[in-house]
Design an enzyme around this catalytic site. Sequence first.
Site, PDB file in Angstrom:
ATOM      1  N   HIS A  41       0.850  -1.201   0.000  1.00 12.85           N
ATOM      2  CA  HIS A  41       0.000   0.000   0.000  1.00 12.85           C
ATOM      3  C   HIS A  41       0.882   1.247   0.000  1.00 12.85           C
ATOM      4  CE1 HIS A  41      -3.391   2.576   1.681  1.00 12.85           C
ATOM      5  NE2 HIS A  41      -2.318   3.290   1.974  1.00 12.85           N
ATOM      6  N   GLU A  42       1.824   1.285   0.934  1.00 14.60           N
ATOM      7  CA  GLU A  42       2.726   2.437   1.013  1.00 14.60           C
ATOM      8  C   GLU A  42       3.643   2.516  -0.204  1.00 14.60           C
ATOM      9  OE1 GLU A  42       2.345   4.736   3.160  1.00 14.60           O
ATOM     10  OE2 GLU A  42       0.847   3.645   4.352  1.00 14.60           O
ATOM     11  N   HIS A  55       1.973   4.464  -2.927  1.00 14.10           N
ATOM     12  CA  HIS A  55       2.146   5.915  -2.777  1.00 14.10           C
ATOM     13  C   HIS A  55       3.528   6.343  -3.272  1.00 14.10           C
ATOM     14  CE1 HIS A  55      -1.568   6.353  -0.662  1.00 14.10           C
ATOM     15  NE2 HIS A  55      -1.180   5.746   0.442  1.00 14.10           N
TER      16      HIS A  55
END
Length: 404
Positions: free
Chosen positions: A21-22, A25
């Site tokens: 998820h990170e 980004h």
Amino acid sequence: MSYIIGVVLFALGICVSVALHEAGHMVTAKAFGMKVRRYFVGFGPTVFSWRRGETEYGLKWIPLGGFCDIAGMTALDEVTPDEAPRAMWRFKTWKRTVVMSAGSITHFILGFVVLYLMAVTMGLPNLAGPTTTEPVLASTSCARSATTKEQAQDPTCPPGAARPAQAAGLRAGDKIVAIGGKPIATWDEMLATVQATSGPTEFDVQRGDQRLSLVVDVPKVQRWSSSGVKEVGMIGASPQLPAATTQYGPVAAVGATFSFTGTMFSETAQRLVEFPERIPAVVTAIFGGERDPNTPVSVVGASRIGGEAVERGIWVLFFFLLASLNFFIGVFNLLPLLPLDGGHIAVVWYERVRDWIRARRGKVAGGPVDYTRLSGITMVLVLIGGAVTLLTVTADIVNPIRLQ
């Protein structure tokens, strides 16, 4: 041991999901030219780290999540003079939206990949549950009276019990076409017809390419039901249930996975709507009440269920839970509430719409939103989120949901 392995594997799967998820980004931010200062997996003290280019990468001791530090995510973030031109808040609205939604999109991609791999290997589960569409026999048993719920749920046949279906020559795989001349299309129709029948009755049966006519001597027995004990006809037969999963080829699995994903998104949205009203049931479970299997679970509870699934060899459930959790986290993270990514996206688009309206009125842009004015609301939401997390973790420890 298999239970512990299952718990560890499921927890590891969640950690990998959050780390990716990170990473979503980070990758999109770098692609647009934003400065990513740090990308770490986990929280707490640093285990080790290294620097590559302008970004520090590393691992921390507590493997529960991670973070991606992008310079200037909001106008309040402190940036150095060399970072200022590449501060995230200076970029176009659509680019900031892509970066902030990339985490959730990563969860959706992960969930889809897991489901696709399930479709071509072990198969996708039947979310509607086992239903009977045709009156096909899976097996024959006995016809016996059962005047209590416990007796009705006990499949054991007592010695000498009558076996009308077997005695008449009915076999597993036989399809009942008609009973006493009445056409039968579903198992429910067959059940209702048999219960209203007694004595020698003609059953028209399709067995492969053969059409047979068998006479079954249907006895009347006392059977328990939620509405009371009734005298009904019974032949001693069980329905052939559809397969719990459906397997697909590599090409067909793509469409099947998209369709299945759509269903899961719909169910995820429904669970989010029902989320607040299920919290009281969690509190009740903590203080000794029966745990409703539909109540929210924490990462602890999900890992325990994953462990039980591995212990029983139900890998379909293990991977289905992992995919479901990814979809839930992805959708939840897009809710327009700070400090979630969805809250930041909402602020970004508020600025865009506000400035568009101001431009129509001949006014200059209003500038970045002052996040200090939102700090009170953000703190309230953080406290509520923390309280819900504490409740679900507590319930999952003292009164966990278990596989039946």
